[in-house]
Design an enzyme around this catalytic site. Structure first.
Site, PDB file in Angstrom:
ATOM      1  N   LEU A   1       0.834  -1.194   0.000  1.00 53.73           N
ATOM      2  CA  LEU A   1       0.000   0.000   0.000  1.00 53.73           C
ATOM      3  C   LEU A   1       0.874   1.252   0.000  1.00 53.73           C
ATOM      4  CD1 LEU A   1      -2.946   1.083   0.257  1.00 53.73           C
ATOM      5  CD2 LEU A   1      -2.502   1.229   2.726  1.00 53.73           C
ATOM      6  N   HIS A   2       0.658   2.128  -0.983  1.00 58.73           N
ATOM      7  CA  HIS A   2       1.463   3.341  -1.059  1.00 58.73           C
ATOM      8  C   HIS A   2       0.621   4.511  -1.545  1.00 58.73           C
ATOM      9  CE1 HIS A   2       1.844   1.260  -4.961  1.00 58.73           C
ATOM     10  NE2 HIS A   2       1.953   2.453  -5.509  1.00 58.73           N
ATOM     11  N   LEU A   3       0.903   5.665  -0.977  1.00 62.44           N
ATOM     12  CA  LEU A   3       0.218   6.917  -1.286  1.00 62.44           C
ATOM     13  C   LEU A   3       1.099   7.736  -2.222  1.00 62.44           C
ATOM     14  CD1 LEU A   3      -2.076   9.039  -0.554  1.00 62.44           C
ATOM     15  CD2 LEU A   3      -0.484   9.868   1.201  1.00 62.44           C
TER      16      LEU A   3
END
Length: 749
Positions: free
Chosen positions: A645-647
């Site tokens: 998960l990465h923003l």
């Protein structure tokens, strides 16, 4: 260096302890290098008994009040001892460069750093480890053999250029005894000569003792230059069933193999079953269409082969060209012989890289492709030949592996698992293709360097390093699979009998490949080991290729990548996107294992999402303070190409050479891109994020992210954006979806 340096007798004369500067005491830190059972603890204890120096043994197995501790504890204890004027033994395995690096930093003008390499036969280390009782680290009994095997796969012999002033190699008990005498004899004010001492072990990491343990060895060839005793041959013979397989494979290889008349090729393929050894076949990636100087290219090939031979475990490297008159092939062959490079680990071969097994009898489970930057099956030469031989499966797998980037930069490489449906897999046994892009000196091709060989040589070194790193990763993965289940072969292709139809038609597909068929892409066991298939939060399966797991590796072990990471906390790491789609493009990556993408996120993860949003906002404001005209948007992709998960924290100028196609643009400027604030609200209300369809959104027309005008292609769109002064759409100006300078001018510019 790297082979014989100085004999023991010469060393004892030369190495008679020498006086340091008058009145000065110089400490020594000795990093012991060796597998479990090699005798590291005994070595240090024997020196301490006889030495007039004050020594401290730092052992990770006992450092925490008699229990196993951490590397950090070892570093602290060693530092304290050196500050007290003591000399130190680091009693850990230290088998790879990375494990040694932190201890090497303890060296100084007042501290010499030595290595003593206890490179004893693997069989002896296994025997000791299995039989011992009461071991400090509880490494004993049946599990010890597998641990020794696993560690030896990663062995990198130390070199002076790591920072050592002295390295001593011990290959047997006599060598160890003499090394104990040497270190036991040095007094408090004495030093030892610098350099290499003893003989480096030329054997592969998987020695005969290990091979016996794995039951995968073939009896040594009677004509071998290194004869083995009859007793050892008897002990290491495989079972009768294995002998039948080996006999078939060896007969097949000897019958069909083509050489260019040089013994390097023949010896490499003659005594070892080719199917039992992970092998990378690679063309020269710079001297055909790219018109790179052959002398310079051959020097770099030799340099990089020497650097990587210790890193590829039990694998081997093969330079391939079509004709025996190939200049690059002959230059490399001569230079390899001159440098005494192990011909069982690296050799040259004449043949078509797409038919090495069926036409040449040489099995290579991995082949390299001298690719173009777009990773397309265009042009001629090796690139076109490999894509044609592999069929559409390679192009499809390449697109999946390349992800958003869609291309590679000069000096980089990309591993692509080859589906078992590909003809190249079926007929040649090729499980992976590694695309690699070298430097270009051809003015008829893109990105010509115009004879700038300083830059060209740098790129070529990076290209071969990337290529060999990718292959080393494949070998490590195969070995790890074996260590988890010793019933599996560590080789790239199991030595299983081939049925009569396969023999007649030259078709090759291992049994293990037939067992696994993935839900999205057919993959063999080798691809599965390079890839990860995981169930996501919505119950669907997602296959992550090796390239797609880079963020996961960084998140789980960020200290290992500290040069690339901007910020590390318990919850996240922050780094620059490798292929930024704008002037500024950062990633805030969650460090929680099991959160691969938004489908895995639930209400209990909201605190983490808020932390990611706040950190992303902080970095956006920091960048805006340097350049007030920047405007940032924070969000997630509905279906990311990278695991973990990465923003995205991406500036809205989209001025980047890496933004090249419709998919790149639409992934950040359609509903496929989910604003961080909206994701948090959605999960608060519904318990999970609402995701949008990938395929339909990727194909919509290109529209400006401000005025929403339509454009036919990316160059036209980029030209428009550079001039567009319209404000951002009202929906983006609401709810804090954009991060702007305090005066808000950037959002209206």
């Amino acid at each position: 260096m790297d082979s014989m340096i100085t004999s023991r007798d010469e060393e004892m004369e030369e190495a008679a302890p020498q006086k340091a500067e008058e009145g000065k005491k110089k400490s020594i830190i000795v990093i012991l290098v060796g597998a479990p059972g090699s005798g590291k603890s005994t070595f240090s204890e024997d020196v301490v008994k006889t030495s007039s120096r004050s020594w401290l043994r730092v052992c990770q197995d006992t450092i925490a009040n008699g229990k196993t501790g951490t590397k950090a504890q070892c570093l602290k204890k060693a530092t304290d001892a050196l500050n007290d004027g003591k000399s130190v033994f680091i009693d850990r395995c230290n088998l790879d460069r990375e494990q040694r690096s932190e201890f090497l930093k303890l060296g100084s003008p007042h501290v010499d750093v030595h290595a003593v390499v206890l490179d004893l036969p693997a069989r002896l280390c296994i025997s000791r480890s299995v039989k011992r009782t009461g071991h400090e680290g509880n490494l004993q009994g049946g599990k010890a053999a597998a641990v020794v095997n696993r560690m030896l796969q990663k062995k990198e012999l130390p070199k002076l250029n790591e920072g050592f002033s002295r390295i001593t190699f011990c290959l047997n008990e006599k060598d160890v005894e003499e090394a104990v005498k040497t270190y036991g004899a040095i007094g408090p004010l004495d030093t030892l000569p610098s350099g290499y001492f003893g003989q480096k072990n030329p054997d592969a990491k998987v020695q005969l003792g290990i091979m016996k343990f794995m039951k995968k060895v073939e009896p040594p060839n009677s004509s071998s230059k290194d004869p083995v005793s009859k007793q050892e041959s008897k002990e290491t013979n495989p079972s009768s069933k294995e002998q039948d397989v080996v006999a078939f494979s060896a007969q097949n290889t000897d019958k069909n193999i083509k050489t260019d008349g040089n013994s390097r090729e023949h010896s490499a393929a003659g005594s070892v079953t080719t199917n039992d050894i992970p092998t990378l076949a690679f063309p020269s990636i710079s001297t055909a269409d790219f018109q790179f100087n052959h002398e310079k290219a051959s020097d770099i090939i030799i340099e990089k082969v020497e650097e990587f031979l210790d890193k590829i475990g039990n694998g081997r490297l093969v330079l391939v060209d079509l004709t025996s008159g190939s200049r690059i092939l002959n230059l490399v062959k001569v230079k390899a012989e001159h440098r005494n490079i192990d011909s069982s680990k690296f050799f040259t071969f004449v043949g078509d890289i797409t038919q090495l097994y069926t036409k040449g009898g040489l099995h290579c489970n991995v082949i390299a492709n001298a690719a173009n930057w777009r990773l397309k099956p265009r042009g001629g030469g090796v690139n076109a030949a490999i894509f044609n031989a592999a069929g559409p499966a390679l192009e499809i797998s390449t697109k999946e592996a390349a992800g958003d980037a869609g291309c590679i930069e000069p000096g980089s490489a990309l591993t692509v698992p080859l589906p078992s449906t590909s003809q190249l897999h079926k007929r040649e046994g090729v499980t992976h293709v590694i695309h690699v892009l070298g430097p270009n000196m051809n003015p008829q091709r893109p990105d010509c360097l115009n004879s700038d060989y300083d830059k060209g040589c740098k790129i070529l070194r990076e290209a071969y390093s990337s290529l060999f790193d990718c292959f080393a990763s494949i070998v490590r993965t195969l070995t790890e699979e074996f260590n988890k289940d010793p019933s599996k072969s560590v080789s790239a292709v199991p030595s299983s009998p081939i049925d009569q139809r396969s023999k007649r038609e030259g078709v090759f597909e291992s049994d293990s490949n037939k067992k696994y068929k993935g839900p999205k892409v057919e993959v063999g066991v080798q691809q599965k080991s390079e890839s990860t298939q995981r169930l996501t939060g919505d119950g669907t399966a997602k296959v992550w290729g090796s390239w797609a797991q880079s963020l996961h590796r960084i998140a789980m072990d960020p200290e290992k990548y500290n040069k690339d990471v901007l910020e590390i906390s318990d919850d996240v790491v922050v780094l620059n996107d490798l292929y930024p789609k704008a002037q500024k493009h950062l990633l805030v990556v969650a460090r929680k294992d099991g959160l691969d993408r938004l489908t895995d996120v639930r209400v209990e993860h909201l605190p983490l999402l808020r932390t990611m949003h706040n950190i992303g906002g902080k970095w956006a404001m920091k960048l805006i303070s340097d350049e007030p005209s920047l405007v940032f948007r924070l969000g997630y992709h509905s279906d990311p190409s990278m695991r973990q998960l990465h923003l995205h924290v991406v500036s809205q100028d989209f001025n980047s050479k890496h933004l090249k196609n419709k998919k790149h643009w639409n992934s950040f400027n359609t509903a496929f891109f989910l604003d961080s604030v909206d994701v948090i609200e959605e999960i608060e209300k519904c318990g999970k994020a609402k995701l949008n369809d990938n395929e339909s959104l990727m194909s919509v027309e290109l529209r400006c992210n401000k005025c929403r005008s339509a454009h036919p292609n990316i160059p036209h769109l980029k030209s428009h954006i550079s001039r567009c002064r319209a404000p951002f759409p009202s929906n983006l100006l609401q709810n804090g979806r954009l991060v702007v300078a305090p005066n808000g001018s950037g959002a209206e510019a």
